[in-house]
Design a protein around this motif. Structure first.
Motif, PDB file in Angstrom:
ATOM      1  N   SER C  71      -2.944   7.327  12.040  1.00  0.00           N
ATOM      2  CA  SER C  71      -3.075   6.623  13.325  1.00  0.00           C
ATOM      3  C   SER C  71      -2.582   5.178  13.250  1.00  0.00           C
ATOM      4  O   SER C  71      -3.307   4.249  13.534  1.00  0.00           O
ATOM      5  CB  SER C  71      -4.489   6.657  13.873  1.00  0.00           C
ATOM      6  N   GLU C  72      -1.362   5.030  12.793  1.00  0.00           N
ATOM      7  CA  GLU C  72      -0.673   3.739  12.784  1.00  0.00           C
ATOM      8  C   GLU C  72      -1.339   2.701  11.894  1.00  0.00           C
ATOM      9  O   GLU C  72      -1.220   1.507  12.116  1.00  0.00           O
ATOM     10  CB  GLU C  72      -0.540   3.188  14.214  1.00  0.00           C
ATOM     11  N   MET C  73      -2.076   3.166  10.887  1.00  0.00           N
ATOM     12  CA  MET C  73      -2.666   2.216   9.949  1.00  0.00           C
ATOM     13  C   MET C  73      -1.643   1.781   8.905  1.00  0.00           C
ATOM     14  O   MET C  73      -1.645   0.648   8.459  1.00  0.00           O
ATOM     15  CB  MET C  73      -3.851   2.860   9.228  1.00  0.00           C
ATOM     16  N   LEU C  74      -0.792   2.715   8.481  1.00  0.00           N
ATOM     17  CA  LEU C  74       0.182   2.422   7.440  1.00  0.00           C
ATOM     18  C   LEU C  74       1.557   2.817   7.931  1.00  0.00           C
ATOM     19  O   LEU C  74       1.706   3.581   8.889  1.00  0.00           O
ATOM     20  CB  LEU C  74      -0.134   3.216   6.166  1.00  0.00           C
ATOM     21  N   ILE C  75       2.573   2.289   7.262  1.00  0.00           N
ATOM     22  CA  ILE C  75       3.935   2.657   7.589  1.00  0.00           C
ATOM     23  C   ILE C  75       4.648   3.006   6.295  1.00  0.00           C
ATOM     24  O   ILE C  75       4.414   2.380   5.264  1.00  0.00           O
ATOM     25  CB  ILE C  75       4.641   1.506   8.345  1.00  0.00           C
ATOM     26  N   ALA C  76       5.458   4.064   6.344  1.00  0.00           N
ATOM     27  CA  ALA C  76       6.222   4.451   5.169  1.00  0.00           C
ATOM     28  C   ALA C  76       7.684   4.175   5.450  1.00  0.00           C
ATOM     29  O   ALA C  76       8.254   4.747   6.385  1.00  0.00           O
ATOM     30  CB  ALA C  76       6.011   5.931   4.862  1.00  0.00           C
ATOM     31  N   ASP C  77       8.296   3.278   4.698  1.00  0.00           N
ATOM     32  CA  ASP C  77       9.732   3.055   4.822  1.00  0.00           C
ATOM     33  C   ASP C  77      10.270   2.576   3.475  1.00  0.00           C
ATOM     34  O   ASP C  77       9.515   2.392   2.523  1.00  0.00           O
ATOM     35  CB  ASP C  77      10.042   2.059   5.944  1.00  0.00           C
ATOM     36  N   ARG C  78      11.568   2.387   3.418  1.00  0.00           N
ATOM     37  CA  ARG C  78      12.180   2.039   2.131  1.00  0.00           C
ATOM     38  C   ARG C  78      11.690   0.686   1.623  1.00  0.00           C
ATOM     39  O   ARG C  78      11.444   0.522   0.427  1.00  0.00           O
ATOM     40  CB  ARG C  78      13.700   2.040   2.278  1.00  0.00           C
ATOM     41  N   THR C  79      11.539  -0.281   2.526  1.00  0.00           N
ATOM     42  CA  THR C  79      11.036  -1.592   2.117  1.00  0.00           C
ATOM     43  C   THR C  79       9.718  -1.444   1.375  1.00  0.00           C
ATOM     44  O   THR C  79       9.517  -2.009   0.291  1.00  0.00           O
ATOM     45  CB  THR C  79      10.787  -2.461   3.363  1.00  0.00           C
ATOM     46  N   GLY C  80       8.817  -0.658   1.969  1.00  0.00           N
ATOM     47  CA  GLY C  80       7.504  -0.468   1.367  1.00  0.00           C
ATOM     48  C   GLY C  80       7.606   0.138  -0.019  1.00  0.00           C
ATOM     49  O   GLY C  80       6.935  -0.309  -0.949  1.00  0.00           O
ATOM     50  N   TYR C  81       8.489   1.122  -0.175  1.00  0.00           N
ATOM     51  CA  TYR C  81       8.554   1.794  -1.473  1.00  0.00           C
ATOM     52  C   TYR C  81       9.210   0.918  -2.536  1.00  0.00           C
ATOM     53  O   TYR C  81       8.836   1.001  -3.707  1.00  0.00           O
ATOM     54  CB  TYR C  81       9.262   3.141  -1.340  1.00  0.00           C
ATOM     55  N   VAL C  82      10.153   0.073  -2.142  1.00  0.00           N
ATOM     56  CA  VAL C  82      10.701  -0.880  -3.124  1.00  0.00           C
ATOM     57  C   VAL C  82       9.564  -1.751  -3.641  1.00  0.00           C
ATOM     58  O   VAL C  82       9.397  -1.959  -4.860  1.00  0.00           O
ATOM     59  CB  VAL C  82      11.786  -1.766  -2.477  1.00  0.00           C
ATOM     60  N   LEU C  83       8.727  -2.244  -2.713  1.00  0.00           N
ATOM     61  CA  LEU C  83       7.643  -3.133  -3.120  1.00  0.00           C
ATOM     62  C   LEU C  83       6.590  -2.395  -3.948  1.00  0.00           C
ATOM     63  O   LEU C  83       6.112  -2.923  -4.955  1.00  0.00           O
ATOM     64  CB  LEU C  83       7.002  -3.760  -1.880  1.00  0.00           C
ATOM     65  N   THR C  84       6.246  -1.154  -3.538  1.00  0.00           N
ATOM     66  CA  THR C  84       5.229  -0.443  -4.323  1.00  0.00           C
ATOM     67  C   THR C  84       5.734  -0.169  -5.737  1.00  0.00           C
ATOM     68  O   THR C  84       4.979  -0.271  -6.701  1.00  0.00           O
ATOM     69  CB  THR C  84       4.823   0.880  -3.662  1.00  0.00           C
ATOM     70  N   ALA C  85       7.032   0.169  -5.852  1.00  0.00           N
ATOM     71  CA  ALA C  85       7.585   0.387  -7.193  1.00  0.00           C
ATOM     72  C   ALA C  85       7.486  -0.901  -8.007  1.00  0.00           C
ATOM     73  O   ALA C  85       7.116  -0.888  -9.184  1.00  0.00           O
ATOM     74  CB  ALA C  85       9.036   0.852  -7.090  1.00  0.00           C
ATOM     75  N   LEU C  86       7.789  -2.030  -7.361  1.00  0.00           N
ATOM     76  CA  LEU C  86       7.719  -3.319  -8.055  1.00  0.00           C
ATOM     77  C   LEU C  86       6.289  -3.593  -8.534  1.00  0.00           C
ATOM     78  O   LEU C  86       6.080  -4.002  -9.687  1.00  0.00           O
ATOM     79  CB  LEU C  86       8.197  -4.437  -7.122  1.00  0.00           C
ATOM     80  N   PHE C  87       5.300  -3.350  -7.656  1.00  0.00           N
ATOM     81  CA  PHE C  87       3.918  -3.636  -8.047  1.00  0.00           C
ATOM     82  C   PHE C  87       3.493  -2.749  -9.217  1.00  0.00           C
ATOM     83  O   PHE C  87       2.795  -3.208 -10.128  1.00  0.00           O
ATOM     84  CB  PHE C  87       2.970  -3.443  -6.864  1.00  0.00           C
ATOM     85  N   GLY C  88       3.937  -1.485  -9.202  1.00  0.00           N
ATOM     86  CA  GLY C  88       3.611  -0.608 -10.317  1.00  0.00           C
ATOM     87  C   GLY C  88       4.187  -1.139 -11.619  1.00  0.00           C
ATOM     88  O   GLY C  88       3.492  -1.213 -12.641  1.00  0.00           O
ATOM     89  N   VAL C  89       5.454  -1.547 -11.588  1.00  0.00           N
ATOM     90  CA  VAL C  89       6.099  -2.049 -12.807  1.00  0.00           C
ATOM     91  C   VAL C  89       5.400  -3.307 -13.298  1.00  0.00           C
ATOM     92  O   VAL C  89       5.108  -3.466 -14.493  1.00  0.00           O
ATOM     93  CB  VAL C  89       7.594  -2.319 -12.535  1.00  0.00           C
ATOM     94  N   VAL C  90       5.091  -4.226 -12.368  1.00  0.00           N
ATOM     95  CA  VAL C  90       4.458  -5.479 -12.792  1.00  0.00           C
ATOM     96  C   VAL C  90       3.073  -5.202 -13.377  1.00  0.00           C
ATOM     97  O   VAL C  90       2.688  -5.805 -14.393  1.00  0.00           O
ATOM     98  CB  VAL C  90       4.375  -6.461 -11.606  1.00  0.00           C
TER      99      VAL C  90
END
Lengths: 270, 103, 485
Positions: C71-90
């Motif tokens: 219900s529009e709480m989150l959004i899935a897009d490429r920007t988000g996944y670049v950042l999530t990948a970055l947070f995982g690596v860090v």
């Protein structure tokens, strides 16, 4: 003027203003029950001023379509007004108590007063479930936590007011005062744009529950707010584990040493 | 103005509460009082949210307020734990006396 | 409005992080009194798994595809996944730093790892947030976890002093953030950021403006922008070095990620950022002050951690420039910001890894003079630090150069070049910053060691020290792929 006196004067002035305003609003004592009251602010209407003294207790009349009639001047009931001012006074008075008292337990009691006043105000806003939660969680749990820690620390303050960085704080305070001043005008202007539909008592939700009731909030919480509701559990886990990891007694850590270059005497200070 | 309680009244009350909380953070130096003042600020925000929820007839505001209450409880727990940890190593909890880290 | 289990796939990075975090918290119970390095291994595995999942999801999404979840709480897009990948690596890199530092400095606490991953899960919520409620929740999950991590070295009075200062400042900022959100909610009648643009016409602009300004101030606290930066040097100095690295790299990146969502994407465009009422007006001023004050304060520091703290403050200023450019409609704004975040995070991790390496139990060696002669005894560490410092200073051929270059270029792309003055300030400051970075390089290469250097040896630490500079160099030499993310 010493910084010690200033907050007291401030507190006194604000209390006088709030209580005075509350007393001015005092009218026949039909008031003490906040729960069933309704909030009916003044919408823009064509009624000429000066004709409005007669119908004090008239709550907004709604016609069959649920519309507030354009002619009659809708008013808050005296009970609502009285309840609002009473609980506003308790809320503000309690919060001023919190920031001026030297004794920590007194401050906590002021805080409980604030939470009680806020819970009553939530009732006035039809947030019945939240009013209960406010009392249970804040007054019942969080403040008890505070009292426990105060008992652990058990130290009176010698000089309660922070004196460091007074210039910076003065600037911050002035900025804040200006912000609140500007904000008040913005906030009061909200009432000018309010529509009659917004003023009327809220209709039941689409699922048929009373607005603001436990069932209605629960429905919303498990549909629209499902993700935040579940994700809060992560936050609570962090808080529980973190609080224990940080606050457990030092002797439990086997083999830990105080890092050198860390301010002289050993940990514990005993 | 006095007998006609509108949404504006609740909102201004919340703003005053917020200001009192912020003043407490800036003026007091006991950590516990500062934390209580922060709680006042969060409660002021909650009152604002609930007032607007009533105004817009949007129950989502109530759910948001519930999330805020949970977050506030978690924050208090961690904050008090840090205060206890500080107290274990130095026997006081005055913000002004915390000066090992230089500016 | 209803829940669909298909949405769960799109939040897989969050689920992986949260699940491994819970698992690690449980696992700690079985490691009491034993070697906790295995926990670090599990942490790395969980964090990298979430990064891999992010990459997979990234490849499945179309370039400009966006899907709203729950219900529009989150959004899935490429920007988000670049950042999530970055947070995982860090998070993985921070976990690699931890075991050696914990052993060397006597704070062997297993909870560190679980909380690290849970903090990362809060950051992932921020990267995918599409609602003010999820933004608030993400900010708080991340912040509370990092307060705890700062306080974990419990016998250190510096440590818990830093934690308390950080906590009080952060909680104060939370009050402003929430009040700002409340006013924005009042103005538009919804917390869903997707609808904010659409409801502006009927919204109350006065409320919206005040609310946005309060939110700008609160986020400025989180990215440590001047004048809301007071906590940063103290917290960075007092926290254990692996935690400092995580704070400087990931927390700042997550705060900027939230700002990209809130301001850049949902409140950006042609109406909101402009003029007296727009959020960009206070932000450009903050950016200019932050870059300048951060740099000037960094020059005066003798403590390396504080120097890096002020340097990271001034980097926060450059990130704000990028945000303003993005909000003011520069096409390349978002890509340049993502590039900058990746380069900055990896550089910071590398630099703090070297700091953790050089210090040991008897001497943390945080004074710049104590680094004299590092190059002759430990040339690899000195070289790694040099690469990181050059990247922080924005020198070619490192990724730091292109990061600054592209951010300033996107600022030039805004209409009528209205950010030209800001770019000028940024470039002048980049030149100034070379001075204090080179001071440390000079100490390492051209001065003789006065005291014996006995570094903290650890394979994991050496790995981080090797990988970060290499990736930064790769980003600088072949920036094309990174910019297309």
């Amino acid at each position: 003027m010493t910084p010690r006196v200033l907050p007291y004067l401030l507190a006194l002035a604000l209390t006088v203003v709030v209580l005075g305003v509350g007393a001015a609003a005092f009218a026949p004592p039909a008031a003490a029950q906040p729960a069933p009251a309704q909030v009916k602010p003044l919408p823009r209407s064509a009624t000429p001023a000066g004709k409005d003294v007669s119908d004090r207790d008239v709550v907004t009349k709604r016609d069959a379509a649920g519309q507030v009639p354009a002619t009659g001047k809708p008013r808050t009931s005296t009970g609502t007004a009285l309840a609002f001012w009473l609980f506003a006074a308790i809320t503000i008075g309690g919060s001023i108590f919190v920031i001026t008292r030297k004794n920590l337990i007194t401050a906590v009691m002021g805080m409980v007063g604030t939470f009680f006043g806020l819970a009553a105000l939530y009732m006035l806003l039809y947030a019945h479930f939240l009013a209960v939660i406010q009392m249970l969680v804040y007054a019942g749990a969080i403040m008890v936590l505070f009292v426990f820690v105060i008992m652990i620390l058990n130290k009176p303050e010698d000089e309660p007011y922070a004196t460091k960085g007074r210039a910076g704080k003065a600037v911050a305070g002035l900025a804040m005062a200006y912000l609140i001043y500007r904000l008040a005008s913005v906030l009061l202007s909200v009432d000018r744009n309010v529509t009659a539909a917004q003023l009327a008592a809220p209709a039941p939700t689409a699922e048929g529950y009373d607005w603001g009731s436990t069932a209605a909030v629960g429905w919303n919480l498990f549909n629209e707010y499902l993700f935040p509701f579940e994700a809060v559990s992560i936050l609570l886990l962090v808080a529980v584990v973190g609080a224990i990891a940080v606050a457990r007694p030092l002797k439990d850590d086997d083999g830990e040493v105080l890092p050198p270059g860390d301010g002289g005497r050993g940990a514990g200070g005993a | 103005m006095l007998m006609n309680i509108g949404f504006g009244h609740f909102l201004v009350l919340a703003a005053v509460l917020f200001a009192i909380g912020a003043a407490g953070v800036l003026l007091r130096k006991n950590v516990l009082i500062i934390m209580m003042s922060i709680e006042l600020m969060l409660n002021a925000a909650n009152l604002t949210i609930i007032t607007f929820a009533r105004m817009h007839g949007d129950l989502g505001g109530h759910s948001f307020a519930m999330v805020v209450i949970a977050v506030a409880a978690a924050e208090v727990a961690v904050g008090l734990a840090i205060v206890v940890a500080i107290f274990r190593t130095r026997r006081h909890a005055d913000v002004d006396k915390l000066n090992i880290l230089k500016h | 409005m209803t829940f669909s289990s298909g949405d769960l796939v799109y939040v897989a990075p969050f689920l992986v992080l949260a699940a491994s975090g819970v698992l690690l918290v449980l696992a700690e119970a079985f490691f009491a009194g034993k070697d906790r390095s295995a926990l670090a291994g599990l942490t790395v595995a969980g964090a990298l798994a979430s990064s891999v999942v992010s990459v997979v999801l990234y490849r499945q999404m179309g370039p400009s595809e966006a899907k709203l979840l729950f219900s529009e709480m989150l959004i899935a897009d490429r920007t988000g996944y670049v950042l999530t990948a970055l947070f995982g690596v860090v998070a993985a890199l921070a976990a690699l730093l931890a075991p050696a530092h914990q052993r060397a400095h006597g704070w062997v606490i297993g909870e560190d790892y679980g909380i690290l991953l849970l903090a990362a899960s809060g950051m992932v919520i921020l990267a995918q947030a599409a609602n003010l409620a999820t933004v608030f929740l993400g900010v708080e999950t991340m912040s509370i976890a990092v307060y705890v991590m700062t306080a974990l070295r419990r016998r250190s009075r510096r440590g818990n002093e830093a934690a308390l200062k950080y906590f009080l400042m952060g909680a104060f900022a939370t009050g402003f953030l929430l009040y700002g959100m409340a006013l924005v909610y009042g103005a538009v009648g919804t917390t869903s950021m997707v609808h904010i643009q659409g409801r502006l016409a009927s919204g109350d602009l006065g409320l919206l403006t005040v609310g946005m300004f309060l939110m700008v101030a609160a986020f400025a606290f989180k990215v440590a922008a001047v004048p809301f930066h007071m906590w940063a040097p103290d917290a960075y100095e007092g926290a254990p070095t692996p935690v400092t690295a995580f704070m400087a790299a990931a927390v700042k990146a997550a705060a900027v990620a939230a700002m990209i969502r809130v301001f850049g994407q949902f409140m950006g465009g042609d109406r909101l950022p402009y003029g007296v009422i727009g959020w960009a007006s206070p932000l450009v001023v903050l950016a200019a002050i932050t870059i300048t004050v951060g740099n000037i304060a960094a020059i005066r520091q003798d403590n390396i951690k504080r120097m890096l703290a002020y340097s990271s403050i001034s980097h926060g200023g450059v990130l704000l420039v990028g945000l303003c450019a993005m909000g003011l409609g520069a096409k390349s704004g978002q890509a340049s910001l993502l590039y900058y975040l990746i380069a900055y995070s990896l550089t910071t991790m590398g630099a703090f890894a070297v700091v953790a390496y050089v210090g040991n139990r008897d001497n943390e060696r945080l004074d710049i003079d104590q680094w004299a002669g590092l190059a002759s005894r430990h040339p690899a560490a000195a070289l790694a630090m040099t690469v990181c410092l050059l990247a922080l200073g924005g020198m070619p051929p490192t990724g730091g150069f292109f990061a600054k270059f592209y951010v300033f270029k996107s600022a030039m792309d805004t209409q009528d070049q209205q950010l030209l003055w800001l770019v000028a300030i940024g470039v002048v400051n980049s030149a100034i910053s070379i001075f204090y970075y080179l001071r440390l390089v000079t100490a390492m290469y051209f001065k003789d060691a006065r005291i014996e250097i006995a570094p903290t040896r650890s394979a994991a630490l050496a790995f981080v020290m090797a990988v970060c500079p290499l990736v930064i160099l790769e980003m600088g030499i072949f920036p094309g792929w990174w910019l297309s993310l």
